[in-house]
Design a protein around this motif. Structure first.
Motif, PDB file in Angstrom:
ATOM      1  N   PRO A 107      45.717  30.944  33.788  1.00  0.00           N
ATOM      2  CA  PRO A 107      44.300  30.815  34.275  1.00  0.00           C
ATOM      3  C   PRO A 107      43.606  31.855  34.947  1.00  0.00           C
ATOM      4  N   ALA A 113      40.015  33.263  33.597  1.00  0.00           N
ATOM      5  CA  ALA A 113      38.540  33.144  34.487  1.00  0.00           C
ATOM      6  C   ALA A 113      38.151  34.734  34.484  1.00  0.00           C
ATOM      7  N   TYR A 159      33.368  39.316  43.941  1.00  0.00           N
ATOM      8  CA  TYR A 159      32.381  38.512  43.191  1.00  0.00           C
ATOM      9  C   TYR A 159      31.073  38.553  43.746  1.00  0.00           C
ATOM     10  N   LEU A 170      34.117  35.188  32.911  1.00  0.00           N
ATOM     11  CA  LEU A 170      33.381  36.150  33.621  1.00  0.00           C
ATOM     12  C   LEU A 170      32.594  37.159  32.683  1.00  0.00           C
TER      13      LEU A 170
END
Length: 202
Positions: free
Chosen positions: A175, A179, A94, A183
């Protein structure tokens, strides 16, 4: 010569006694716990401030840089909480790859004036956002305080990499994919906001 050696030994013993006394005094007053709490809340404050910077900056490039700083600070928090693998992944994936892709996507738009590329809102909208954020933090704090947390036996992983991979790709696959979709939506939204009025005028 022997007197100097004995004097040095006595001075060393005195120094050791002072260090032991200070350490015991610090332990008795809970200084290590205060330091841990201070580091945790300090990192959490950096995460929150950088997240607000994403929203408040008018230049979307600055917002993207704040997002990168928030990712890196969150990775440091994972490492502080002894989740070393998650912290390394957060910083490398990230804080590194994803943030660079977002910044490159924004820069490739070639907008002439980036100073107001992130449209702001009025004071009322900022106050409303602050109230909603405060309510969210209060509700999360109440949930943490009132919930009896306890790690089940099956979640105690001897190998964090293998265990996390097994959980993420089996039990928590939904999940994980949500996610990834969020993003992607964030990146597309950043590009749409950056293009802004230029597309409307065309």
């Amino acid at each position: 010569m022997s007197e100097m050696i004995s004097f040095a030994n006595e001075a060393t013993k005195l120094l050791h006694w002072i260090i032991d006394f200070v350490l015991n005094l610090a332990v008795n007053f809970g200084v290590p716990q205060l330091i841990n709490a201070g580091v945790f809340y300090g990192i959490a404050g950096v995460v929150i401030m950088m997240a607000y910077g994403v929203v408040l900056f008018r230049n979307i490039v600055h917002s993207a840089l704040c997002l990168t700083a928030s990712f890196i600070a969150l990775g440091c928090m994972y490492i502080f909480l002894s989740a070393d693998f998650l912290g390394a992944v957060e910083i490398m994936v990230y804080g590194g790859a994803v943030a660079i892709i977002i910044v490159m996507g924004i820069m490739l738009i070639r907008r002439e004036d980036m100073s107001h590329s992130n449209p702001g809102r009025g004071v009322v909208a900022h106050i409303a956002a602050g109230v909603v954020s405060a309510l969210f933090f209060i509700s999360m704090a109440a949930a943490v305080i009132m919930s009896p947390f306890g790690a089940p036996a099956e979640y105690k992983l001897s190998d964090s990499v293998t265990g996390l991979a097994d959980l993420m790709l089996t039990k928590y696959i939904v999940p994980f994919e949500v996610a990834a979709i969020l993003l992607l939506m964030a990146m597309v939204g950043a590009i749409i906001v950056a293009k802004g009025r230029e597309a409307d005028e065309a």
